[in-house]
Design a protein around this motif. Sequence first.
Motif, PDB file in Angstrom:
ATOM      1  N   UNK A  69     -24.231  38.606  -8.404  1.00  0.00           N
ATOM      2  CA  UNK A  69     -24.708  37.228  -8.488  1.00  0.00           C
ATOM      3  C   UNK A  69     -24.020  36.348  -7.444  1.00  0.00           C
ATOM      4  N   UNK A  70     -24.764  35.370  -6.958  1.00  0.00           N
ATOM      5  CA  UNK A  70     -24.190  34.387  -6.038  1.00  0.00           C
ATOM      6  C   UNK A  70     -23.344  33.384  -6.824  1.00  0.00           C
ATOM      7  N   UNK A  77     -24.338  29.994 -15.455  1.00  0.00           N
ATOM      8  CA  UNK A  77     -24.182  30.853 -16.619  1.00  0.00           C
ATOM      9  C   UNK A  77     -25.263  31.921 -16.614  1.00  0.00           C
ATOM     10  N   UNK A  78     -25.067  32.965 -17.411  1.00  0.00           N
ATOM     11  CA  UNK A  78     -26.045  34.051 -17.456  1.00  0.00           C
ATOM     12  C   UNK A  78     -26.586  34.213 -18.868  1.00  0.00           C
ATOM     13  N   UNK A  79     -27.769  34.807 -18.953  1.00  0.00           N
ATOM     14  CA  UNK A  79     -28.313  35.152 -20.266  1.00  0.00           C
ATOM     15  C   UNK A  79     -29.135  36.422 -20.155  1.00  0.00           C
ATOM     16  N   UNK A  80     -29.265  37.091 -21.281  1.00  0.00           N
ATOM     17  CA  UNK A  80     -30.049  38.316 -21.322  1.00  0.00           C
ATOM     18  C   UNK A  80     -30.706  38.437 -22.689  1.00  0.00           C
ATOM     19  N   UNK A  81     -31.453  39.520 -22.871  1.00  0.00           N
ATOM     20  CA  UNK A  81     -32.161  39.800 -24.118  1.00  0.00           C
ATOM     21  C   UNK A  81     -31.739  41.193 -24.561  1.00  0.00           C
ATOM     22  N   UNK A  82     -31.410  41.357 -25.837  1.00  0.00           N
ATOM     23  CA  UNK A  82     -30.808  42.633 -26.211  1.00  0.00           C
ATOM     24  C   UNK A  82     -30.890  42.921 -27.702  1.00  0.00           C
ATOM     25  N   UNK A  98     -15.565  35.235 -15.710  1.00  0.00           N
ATOM     26  CA  UNK A  98     -15.393  33.830 -16.061  1.00  0.00           C
ATOM     27  C   UNK A  98     -16.694  33.056 -16.105  1.00  0.00           C
ATOM     28  N   UNK A  99     -17.762  33.734 -16.519  1.00  0.00           N
ATOM     29  CA  UNK A  99     -19.100  33.133 -16.528  1.00  0.00           C
ATOM     30  C   UNK A  99     -19.598  33.010 -17.969  1.00  0.00           C
ATOM     31  N   UNK A 100     -20.107  31.845 -18.372  1.00  0.00           N
ATOM     32  CA  UNK A 100     -20.664  31.708 -19.723  1.00  0.00           C
ATOM     33  C   UNK A 100     -21.871  32.621 -19.918  1.00  0.00           C
ATOM     34  N   UNK A 101     -22.056  33.116 -21.154  1.00  0.00           N
ATOM     35  CA  UNK A 101     -23.121  34.081 -21.428  1.00  0.00           C
ATOM     36  C   UNK A 101     -23.835  33.746 -22.727  1.00  0.00           C
ATOM     37  N   UNK A 102     -25.154  33.830 -22.688  1.00  0.00           N
ATOM     38  CA  UNK A 102     -25.995  33.690 -23.886  1.00  0.00           C
ATOM     39  C   UNK A 102     -26.824  34.952 -24.034  1.00  0.00           C
ATOM     40  N   UNK A 149     -30.544  37.858 -16.523  1.00  0.00           N
ATOM     41  CA  UNK A 149     -30.294  39.245 -16.127  1.00  0.00           C
ATOM     42  C   UNK A 149     -31.147  40.122 -17.021  1.00  0.00           C
ATOM     43  N   UNK A 150     -32.174  40.711 -16.449  1.00  0.00           N
ATOM     44  CA  UNK A 150     -33.068  41.562 -17.243  1.00  0.00           C
ATOM     45  C   UNK A 150     -32.321  42.829 -17.647  1.00  0.00           C
ATOM     46  N   UNK A 151     -32.412  43.245 -18.905  1.00  0.00           N
ATOM     47  CA  UNK A 151     -31.621  44.387 -19.369  1.00  0.00           C
ATOM     48  C   UNK A 151     -32.130  45.746 -18.929  1.00  0.00           C
ATOM     49  N   UNK A 152     -33.278  45.802 -18.241  1.00  0.00           N
ATOM     50  CA  UNK A 152     -33.688  47.090 -17.668  1.00  0.00           C
ATOM     51  C   UNK A 152     -34.520  46.958 -16.401  1.00  0.00           C
ATOM     52  N   UNK A 153     -35.351  45.943 -16.264  1.00  0.00           N
ATOM     53  CA  UNK A 153     -36.194  45.808 -15.072  1.00  0.00           C
ATOM     54  C   UNK A 153     -35.496  44.951 -14.025  1.00  0.00           C
ATOM     55  N   UNK A 154     -34.436  45.487 -13.460  1.00  0.00           N
ATOM     56  CA  UNK A 154     -33.619  44.776 -12.483  1.00  0.00           C
ATOM     57  C   UNK A 154     -32.996  45.813 -11.555  1.00  0.00           C
TER      58      UNK A 154
END
Length: 327
Positions: A69-70, A77-82, A98-102, A149-154
Motif C-alpha cells: 500500500x502507498x 485505514x484498511x478494511x476487508x471482508x472475512x 500501524x494502520x487502522x483496520x475494519x 483489501x479484497x480477501x482473494x481477488x487481489x
Amino acid sequence: MPAAVPPVRPITLAEIEAARGRIAGTCVRTPLIRLELGPDFPDIRLKLENLQPINAYKLRGAANAVAMLSDAERAKGVWTISAGNAGQGVAYAARKAGVPCTVVAIETAPTAKLERMRALGARLVLVSYEGAWNALDERAYPGVEGTFIHPFDDDNFIAGHATMGLEILEDCPDAATVICGVGGGGLITGVGSAVKAKNPAIRLWAAEPDTAAPLSRSLAAGSPQRFPEWQASFVDGAGGQSVFPRMYERMKPLVDGAIVVTLDETRRAMRLMAEKARIIAEGAGCLPLAAALSDQGKDLKGPIVCVVSGGNIDISTFREIMAATAS
C-alpha cells in the motif's frame, strides 16, 4: 465508490519471489510433513499453514498486500471482508504497520475467529453470509470507508499466498499432486501460480464440501456457476455460494479438477490428522486430506501435498467432532 478493478492477469514468478522477501519478517516458513498412514495409503504430505502466527495461510496474502500500500492508502485505514482468517491476516498486518483496520465479518463465524480479530485491533461490522458475499462482489459496504483489501481477488494477496508454492517444491521436489481447499479461490490460484511456473506437470486439485461446491459445478459447466443449495457448516473457511467470474478466469488455467467431499469425510480427515500427526485443523484445512483419501482421489499420483490452510476452530466444536467420529 470503489476504485476501478484492474483486469485479471497471471501472477508472475518474479512477483512471487518479491513477495517472499517482503513477508519474511511477518510470516513463518511452515513445515511440510509426511502423514504416516501405512503401506495401503498414498504418500501424503501436509503443508502446515495452521502454524502461521494467526493459525491460517491468509497472513501471507495480507502481509504482502498491506506492504504494497502507498502512504496515502495507509492513511485512510484498511478494511476487508472475512469469515475470520482473512480478517485476522489483514488485522495482524495492519497492526504491525500501524494502520487502522475494519473487518466486515460474517456474524456466524466461529467465536474464536471473531475474538481473535478483535484482539488484533480490528473493528468488526457483523453481517450475514449473504451480505458479506454480495459485498465481496461490490467491493463496498455501507458505512465502511478506507482502502479495501479484497480477501482473494487481489494480485498482491494472491502473490503472497503463492510463496507457499515455492516452499512446497523446495521441501518436496518430486510432488506430483497438490490439493487446496477452495472458498473464494485465492489460495489455489496463488499456490497454482507458483507450482505450475516451476513444474507444469504437477496436477492441481481443488477440494470442496458437498454443501458448498460451486467450483466443481463451474468446471463441469465450463463457466462460473452459483450454488443455490449452499448450506452453512463447520467448514466455514471454504465453499461459497458462487464462483466469481474473475476468480473463475484466474483458476481455470491452473486447476486440473475438483473433488467434492462429504462433511463426514471431512470429519474423519480431521480426526485422522489429530490422531496420526497431532494436528488441530479447521474444517477447510481438512478438505484436501479428505479429498486425497476419497474414492475420487484414489487415482491421484503421489507424493500428494495437502494444504492444511488453517487451525482456527472453536475447541468445543473440535471436541464434538472428535467425539462423533470416535471408533
